[in-house]
Design a protein around this motif. Structure first.
Motif, PDB file in Angstrom:
ATOM      1  N   ASP A   1      39.625  45.077  46.092  1.00  0.00           N
ATOM      2  CA  ASP A   1      38.252  46.194  45.880  1.00  0.00           C
ATOM      3  C   ASP A   1      39.006  47.663  46.307  1.00  0.00           C
ATOM      4  O   ASP A   1      37.681  47.945  45.091  1.00  0.00           O
TER       5      ASP A   1
ATOM      6  N   GLU B   1      37.181  38.431  40.474  1.00  0.00           N
ATOM      7  CA  GLU B   1      37.821  37.630  41.424  1.00  0.00           C
ATOM      8  C   GLU B   1      38.153  35.451  41.366  1.00  0.00           C
ATOM      9  O   GLU B   1      39.055  35.188  41.133  1.00  0.00           O
TER      10      GLU B   1
ATOM     11  N   ARG C   1      45.571  40.174  43.551  1.00  0.00           N
ATOM     12  CA  ARG C   1      43.933  40.283  44.768  1.00  0.00           C
ATOM     13  C   ARG C   1      43.555  40.980  45.412  1.00  0.00           C
ATOM     14  O   ARG C   1      42.034  41.521  45.810  1.00  0.00           O
ATOM     15  N   GLU C   2      45.255  41.410  46.041  1.00  0.00           N
ATOM     16  CA  GLU C   2      44.737  42.341  47.273  1.00  0.00           C
ATOM     17  C   GLU C   2      43.479  43.594  46.747  1.00  0.00           C
ATOM     18  O   GLU C   2      43.555  44.857  47.549  1.00  0.00           O
ATOM     19  N   GLU C   3      43.855  43.940  45.711  1.00  0.00           N
ATOM     20  CA  GLU C   3      44.228  45.391  45.432  1.00  0.00           C
ATOM     21  C   GLU C   3      42.620  45.140  44.520  1.00  0.00           C
ATOM     22  O   GLU C   3      42.146  46.434  43.899  1.00  0.00           O
TER      23      GLU C   3
END
Length: 323
Positions: free
Chosen positions: A18, A32, A14-16
């Motif tokens: 963006d 998301e 999830r951190e990628e």
């Protein structure tokens, strides 16, 4: 996987998001929630990057709990790039990712692209859509069907009942499967017609029920059978909620009752059931070639707000194509 200075890989998590969402598309806002619900997995979401520049991306979607994806619904290329091989990068990324995501020996999941209703009339939009279609064709895919997506809004009046039909809930699974089997006679739906080349009408009905209707998140007692006053079934409608929206999931008239205008009354009843839930909108879809169904949606107040391009592969594996 690295090719010169180009890296193709799944996102780390999830951190990628963006990074993955740098290329614009209508589904970005759902990513998301899809990850949180298990409809997407990081290893189903691949990027092609050069340094920190996102050049292309692909992603598959699946039903919560499934181990394999159900649809390929994201294939994007950096259309602003002056890189002459940007389309090649998209093709290479799809082949590389599919080799890891799609089980060997199975048919790749169908591809779906959401497009504006007038996508052919705008030069830029048309190029974007056709570039992606061309990339998919290089991996062996072909256009399967173009579909119309409709939307009803609460301010839209619903036609009053005409009194010709009586509506009641579905009694059980066997009843809805029997009716689904009968309405496949003469169907204009491309997916149903394709199923009928590979299986019996009953098996096609069971497949549709298991892959779609059984996954609705709403009460089954919303579904309605339409009958004549003497109780003879005329058709049915399955107003429902899927993972994203209130929908008209299935709408049909039995072959012997077609041509009498019943479709409008059945659709209006399904719309009333959902409207009573104070929903913000109702979504529905039908094939571009299913003119009677499309006209019914428009008569009942639905607006064609989008289309989808659906492409499929004829063979079990994505082949080498033309490079």
């Amino acid at each position: 996987m690295e090719q010169n200075d180009l890296t193709m890989r799944p996102i780390a998590g999830r951190e990628e998001l963006d990074l993955f969402s740098r290329l614009p598309y209508v589904l970005n806002e759902e990513l998301e929630d899809d990850l949180a619900a298990g409809r997407r997995r990081p290893d189903w979401m691949w990027v092609a990057v050069r340094g920190d520049h996102l050049l292309a991306r692909v992603a598959w979607w699946g039903r919560t709990g499934d181990d394999t994806p159900f649809l390929l619904d994201l294939l994007d290329i950096d259309d602003s790039s002056a890189d002459r091989d940007r389309a090649d990068i998209g093709v290479r990324l799809l082949r590389t990712a599919a080799a890891e995501v799609v089980p060997a020996g199975t048919r790749p999941p169908e591809y779906i692209r959401v497009v504006p209703p007038d996508w052919r009339e705008d030069r830029v939009t048309r190029r974007v859509v056709e570039d992606r279609m061309a990339a998919l064709e290089r991996t062996g895919a072909h256009l399967f069907v173009e579909r119309l997506r409709f939307q009803w809004r609460p301010a839209t009046p619903i036609p009053e009942p005409r009194g010709r039909l009586v509506f009641r809930p579905v009694r059980d699974t066997e009843e809805i499967l029997t009716l689904m089997t009968l309405v496949l006679d003469g169907t204009l739906d491309a997916h149903s017609r394709a199923d009928l080349t590979r299986m019996s009408a009953r098996d096609a009905a069971v497949k549709h029920h298991e892959e779609e209707l059984a996954h609705y998140r709403s009460p089954r007692d919303w579904w309605r059978i339409a009958t004549l006053p003497d109780g003879e079934p005329v058709g049915f409608v399955t107003p429902a909620r899927n993972d994203y929206n209130p929908i008209i999931g299935y709408l049909a008239v039995l072959p012997e009752h077609r041509g009498n205008g019943y479709i409008d009354e059945i659709l209006a009843e399904g719309t009333r059931i959902l409207a009573a839930q104070e929903v913000p909108r109702i979504r529905a879809a039908t094939d571009l070639g299913n003119t009677p169904m499309a006209n019914a949606f428009q008569r009942v107040g639905y607006v064609n707000f989008e289309r989808t391009i659906n492409m499929t592969w004829p063979d079990p594996d994505i082949g080498p194509g033309s490079g």
